[in-house]
Design a protein around this motif. Structure first.
Motif, short mmCIF file in Angstrom:
data_model
loop_
_atom_site.label_atom_id
_atom_site.label_comp_id
_atom_site.label_asym_id
_atom_site.label_seq_id
_atom_site.Cartn_x
_atom_site.Cartn_y
_atom_site.Cartn_z
N LEU A 162 0.83 -1.21 0.00
CA LEU A 162 0.00 0.00 0.00
C LEU A 162 0.86 1.26 0.00
O LEU A 162 0.54 2.25 -0.67
N LEU A 166 2.25 1.61 -3.53
CA LEU A 166 1.22 2.07 -4.45
C LEU A 166 0.86 3.54 -4.21
O LEU A 166 0.54 4.26 -5.15
N SER A 167 0.92 3.98 -2.95
CA SER A 167 0.69 5.39 -2.66
C SER A 167 1.81 6.24 -3.27
O SER A 167 1.55 7.31 -3.82
N LYS A 185 -5.88 -0.46 -4.38
CA LYS A 185 -5.54 -0.20 -2.98
C LYS A 185 -6.76 -0.37 -2.08
O LYS A 185 -6.66 -0.97 -1.00
#
Length: 108
Positions: free
Chosen positions: A22, A25-26, A54
């Motif tokens: 996560l 991906l952020s 996500k």
């Protein structure tokens, strides 16, 4: 909850891996906001796909929806379908020339 220490460590390891994914991906989402893809719509599409992935990870792993009854999946599928229909209706209504011509050309 399991009493076995190996299973607890395995679960903790899984949560740490999902948390790192996560975070990565952020970071990708932030990087994507600084890069200009061939069209602005493509930026939005890729951003929405990453955000959906996500949100799916959070819902399935952290909210434990991956072990729910089938009715929960049916309700979630209906919700997603309803949201897609609303997006499509918004896009179609924005393309209607009569609404915008009539709205902006009023003589008051």
């Amino acid at each position: 909850m399991s009493d076995n220490i190996e299973e607890i460590q395995k679960s903790v390891r899984k949560y740490i891996i999902i948390g790192i994914a996560l975070l990565a991906l952020s970071g990708f989402t932030v990087w994507l906001s600084t890069v200009e893809l061939p069209t602005h719509g493509l930026n939005i599409l890729v951003g929405m796909i990453v955000a959906t992935f996500k949100a799916s990870l959070v819902a399935l792993i952290f909210m434990h929806l991956n072990h729910e009854r089938p009715i929960i999946y049916k309700v979630l599928a209906f919700t997603v379908a309803f949201a897609i229909v609303l997006f499509v209706l918004f896009i179609v209504s924005a393309q209607d020339p009569l609404v915008f011509e009539g709205f902006y050309n009023r003589n008051e």
